[in-house]
Design a protein around this motif. Structure first.
Motif, PDB file in Angstrom:
ATOM      1  N   VAL A  25       0.846  -0.968  -0.011  1.00 58.62           N
ATOM      2  CA  VAL A  25       0.077   0.046  -0.006  1.00 58.62           C
ATOM      3  C   VAL A  25       1.028   1.163  -0.035  1.00 58.62           C
ATOM      4  O   VAL A  25       1.870   1.244   0.734  1.00 58.62           O
ATOM      5  CB  VAL A  25      -0.782   0.033   1.163  1.00 58.62           C
ATOM      6  CG1 VAL A  25      -1.684   1.426   1.428  1.00 58.62           C
ATOM      7  CG2 VAL A  25      -2.002  -1.285   1.008  1.00 58.62           C
ATOM      8  N   ASN A  26       0.651   1.993  -0.809  1.00 57.60           N
ATOM      9  CA  ASN A  26       1.328   3.522  -1.237  1.00 57.60           C
ATOM     10  C   ASN A  26       1.162   4.252   0.188  1.00 57.60           C
ATOM     11  O   ASN A  26       0.456   4.516   0.813  1.00 57.60           O
ATOM     12  CB  ASN A  26       1.015   4.058  -2.458  1.00 57.60           C
ATOM     13  CG  ASN A  26       2.027   5.260  -2.734  1.00 57.60           C
ATOM     14  OD1 ASN A  26       1.803   6.351  -2.283  1.00 57.60           O
ATOM     15  ND2 ASN A  26       3.054   4.956  -3.130  1.00 57.60           N
ATOM     16  N   HIS A  63       1.275  13.868   9.859  1.00 59.14           N
ATOM     17  CA  HIS A  63       2.712  13.347   9.889  1.00 59.14           C
ATOM     18  C   HIS A  63       2.391  11.594   9.970  1.00 59.14           C
ATOM     19  O   HIS A  63       1.390  11.431  10.677  1.00 59.14           O
ATOM     20  CB  HIS A  63       3.490  13.594  11.321  1.00 59.14           C
ATOM     21  CG  HIS A  63       4.706  12.818  11.651  1.00 59.14           C
ATOM     22  ND1 HIS A  63       5.828  13.279  10.763  1.00 59.14           N
ATOM     23  CD2 HIS A  63       4.958  11.739  12.296  1.00 59.14           C
ATOM     24  CE1 HIS A  63       6.901  12.461  11.263  1.00 59.14           C
ATOM     25  NE2 HIS A  63       6.365  11.763  12.438  1.00 59.14           N
ATOM     26  N   CYS A  64       3.348  10.870   9.497  1.00 57.73           N
ATOM     27  CA  CYS A  64       3.226   9.167   9.523  1.00 57.73           C
ATOM     28  C   CYS A  64       4.442   8.690   9.692  1.00 57.73           C
ATOM     29  O   CYS A  64       5.324   9.154   8.780  1.00 57.73           O
ATOM     30  CB  CYS A  64       2.247   8.966   8.381  1.00 57.73           C
ATOM     31  SG  CYS A  64       1.729   7.197   8.222  1.00 57.73           S
ATOM     32  N   VAL A  65       4.516   7.709  10.249  1.00 58.02           N
ATOM     33  CA  VAL A  65       5.796   6.809  10.595  1.00 58.02           C
ATOM     34  C   VAL A  65       5.283   5.328  10.359  1.00 58.02           C
ATOM     35  O   VAL A  65       4.409   4.920  10.831  1.00 58.02           O
ATOM     36  CB  VAL A  65       6.409   6.940  11.988  1.00 58.02           C
ATOM     37  CG1 VAL A  65       7.406   5.888  12.242  1.00 58.02           C
ATOM     38  CG2 VAL A  65       6.715   8.414  12.514  1.00 58.02           C
ATOM     39  N   TYR A  66       5.948   4.800   9.479  1.00 60.65           N
ATOM     40  CA  TYR A  66       5.609   3.686   8.776  1.00 60.65           C
ATOM     41  C   TYR A  66       6.506   2.456   9.470  1.00 60.65           C
ATOM     42  O   TYR A  66       7.725   2.426   9.586  1.00 60.65           O
ATOM     43  CB  TYR A  66       5.925   3.616   7.282  1.00 60.65           C
ATOM     44  CG  TYR A  66       5.289   4.718   6.612  1.00 60.65           C
ATOM     45  CD1 TYR A  66       3.556   4.696   6.220  1.00 60.65           C
ATOM     46  CD2 TYR A  66       5.936   6.106   6.133  1.00 60.65           C
ATOM     47  CE1 TYR A  66       3.190   5.535   5.781  1.00 60.65           C
ATOM     48  CE2 TYR A  66       5.060   6.890   5.480  1.00 60.65           C
ATOM     49  CZ  TYR A  66       3.798   6.664   5.166  1.00 60.65           C
ATOM     50  OH  TYR A  66       3.159   7.654   4.639  1.00 60.65           O
ATOM     51  N   LYS A  67       5.874   1.479  10.006  1.00 55.94           N
ATOM     52  CA  LYS A  67       6.554   0.475  10.738  1.00 55.94           C
ATOM     53  C   LYS A  67       6.711  -0.819  10.207  1.00 55.94           C
ATOM     54  O   LYS A  67       7.279  -1.522  10.244  1.00 55.94           O
ATOM     55  CB  LYS A  67       5.485   0.315  12.056  1.00 55.94           C
ATOM     56  CG  LYS A  67       5.322   1.849  12.769  1.00 55.94           C
ATOM     57  CD  LYS A  67       6.601   1.934  13.559  1.00 55.94           C
ATOM     58  CE  LYS A  67       6.441   3.274  14.783  1.00 55.94           C
ATOM     59  NZ  LYS A  67       7.691   3.534  15.397  1.00 55.94           N
ATOM     60  N   ALA A  68       5.430  -1.151   9.372  1.00 61.48           N
ATOM     61  CA  ALA A  68       5.526  -2.454   8.512  1.00 61.48           C
ATOM     62  C   ALA A  68       4.585  -2.235   7.337  1.00 61.48           C
ATOM     63  O   ALA A  68       3.690  -1.465   7.127  1.00 61.48           O
ATOM     64  CB  ALA A  68       4.615  -3.637   9.518  1.00 61.48           C
ATOM     65  N   GLU A  69       4.795  -3.273   6.475  1.00 63.40           N
ATOM     66  CA  GLU A  69       4.068  -3.102   5.000  1.00 63.40           C
ATOM     67  C   GLU A  69       2.550  -3.931   5.251  1.00 63.40           C
ATOM     68  O   GLU A  69       2.451  -4.586   6.182  1.00 63.40           O
ATOM     69  CB  GLU A  69       4.745  -3.985   4.090  1.00 63.40           C
ATOM     70  CG  GLU A  69       6.306  -3.140   3.436  1.00 63.40           C
ATOM     71  CD  GLU A  69       6.582  -4.034   2.352  1.00 63.40           C
ATOM     72  OE1 GLU A  69       7.338  -3.502   1.482  1.00 63.40           O
ATOM     73  OE2 GLU A  69       6.668  -5.475   2.466  1.00 63.40           O
ATOM     74  N   VAL A  70       1.819  -3.274   4.290  1.00 62.71           N
ATOM     75  CA  VAL A  70       0.368  -3.819   4.276  1.00 62.71           C
ATOM     76  C   VAL A  70       0.137  -3.854   2.880  1.00 62.71           C
ATOM     77  O   VAL A  70       0.655  -3.176   2.102  1.00 62.71           O
ATOM     78  CB  VAL A  70      -0.650  -2.768   5.052  1.00 62.71           C
ATOM     79  CG1 VAL A  70      -0.582  -1.602   4.639  1.00 62.71           C
ATOM     80  CG2 VAL A  70      -2.043  -3.506   5.164  1.00 62.71           C
ATOM     81  N   SER A  71      -0.644  -4.972   2.523  1.00 62.73           N
ATOM     82  CA  SER A  71      -0.854  -5.009   1.036  1.00 62.73           C
ATOM     83  C   SER A  71      -2.302  -5.671   0.814  1.00 62.73           C
ATOM     84  O   SER A  71      -2.819  -6.222   1.685  1.00 62.73           O
ATOM     85  CB  SER A  71       0.245  -6.052   0.157  1.00 62.73           C
ATOM     86  OG  SER A  71       1.347  -5.613   0.510  1.00 62.73           O
ATOM     87  N   GLY A 101      -2.755  -7.908  13.728  1.00 61.15           N
ATOM     88  CA  GLY A 101      -2.192  -7.308  14.754  1.00 61.15           C
ATOM     89  C   GLY A 101      -1.002  -6.363  14.543  1.00 61.15           C
ATOM     90  O   GLY A 101      -0.732  -5.909  15.469  1.00 61.15           O
ATOM     91  N   THR A 102      -0.335  -6.673  13.604  1.00 56.26           N
ATOM     92  CA  THR A 102       0.815  -5.860  13.215  1.00 56.26           C
ATOM     93  C   THR A 102       0.840  -4.551  13.106  1.00 56.26           C
ATOM     94  O   THR A 102       0.049  -4.050  12.341  1.00 56.26           O
ATOM     95  CB  THR A 102       1.567  -6.341  12.039  1.00 56.26           C
ATOM     96  OG1 THR A 102       1.913  -7.782  12.200  1.00 56.26           O
ATOM     97  CG2 THR A 102       2.990  -5.663  11.689  1.00 56.26           C
ATOM     98  N   LEU A 103       1.502  -3.701  14.035  1.00 53.97           N
ATOM     99  CA  LEU A 103       1.585  -2.195  14.017  1.00 53.97           C
ATOM    100  C   LEU A 103       2.116  -1.676  12.476  1.00 53.97           C
ATOM    101  O   LEU A 103       3.331  -2.054  12.329  1.00 53.97           O
ATOM    102  CB  LEU A 103       2.107  -1.524  14.874  1.00 53.97           C
ATOM    103  CG  LEU A 103       2.145   0.114  14.669  1.00 53.97           C
ATOM    104  CD1 LEU A 103       0.816   0.932  14.832  1.00 53.97           C
ATOM    105  CD2 LEU A 103       3.242   0.484  15.866  1.00 53.97           C
ATOM    106  N   VAL A 104       1.285  -1.138  11.712  1.00 49.78           N
ATOM    107  CA  VAL A 104       1.643  -0.824  10.193  1.00 49.78           C
ATOM    108  C   VAL A 104       2.174   0.714  10.368  1.00 49.78           C
ATOM    109  O   VAL A 104       3.200   1.146   9.421  1.00 49.78           O
ATOM    110  CB  VAL A 104       0.184  -0.829   9.431  1.00 49.78           C
ATOM    111  CG1 VAL A 104       0.836  -0.241   7.801  1.00 49.78           C
ATOM    112  CG2 VAL A 104      -0.112  -2.240   9.297  1.00 49.78           C
TER     113      VAL A 104
END
Length: 138
Positions: A25-26, A63-71, A101-104
């Motif tokens: 996801v972009n 503001h956004c901090v990316y922690k993991a991918e999501v698709s 449950g993963t923080l994205v």
């Protein structure tokens, strides 16, 4: 932040078009989700009418901090709370989690309420502010 620190939740399915060339996801989708969940809450829970209200909420910071991918076809659970509730502004804090449950991503979004015509800051409408009080972080 922990999931239990968010007062409001929405679950949003990803769409095929949300994936980018890299297969996830972009980043612009995350911002769109924050904006959508916040505004949907204001309309449904707080009775805010963005089309007719004399005061409107303008985004002045995000503001956004990316922690993991999501698709696609994952779903994203979006948690929202209010980190700071001022006289004319509100800082929304957002957590996005994959279905496992993963923080994205974590982010924030600041709205300033302004007069629709003059575009000068005004107090948050009383009914909206009362509902916002329910989402203020402890």
């Amino acid at each position: 932040m922990n999931r239990d620190e968010y007062a409001h939740w929405e679950t949003v399915p990803t769409r095929w078009k949300d994936n980018d060339l890299y297969g996830h996801v972009n980043n612009v989708v995350h911002y769109s989700l924050m904006d959508t969940v916040i505004n949907e809450w204001m309309i449904k829970a707080a009775g805010f009418d963005p089309a007719t209200s004399p005061a409107i909420a303008l985004c002045v910071e995000s503001h956004c901090v990316y922690k993991a991918e999501v698709s696609f076809p994952d779903t994203i659970s979006v948690g929202a709370r209010i980190g700071k509730l001022g006289r004319s502004s509100v800082r929304w804090e957002i957590g996005m989690y994959r279905s496992d449950g993963t923080l994205v991503a974590e982010g924030h979004f600041v709205h300033v309420f302004v007069d629709r015509d003059a575009r000068r800051p005004v107090e948050i409408p009383e009914a909206v502010r009362a509902e916002m009080g329910r989402l203020v972080a402890a």
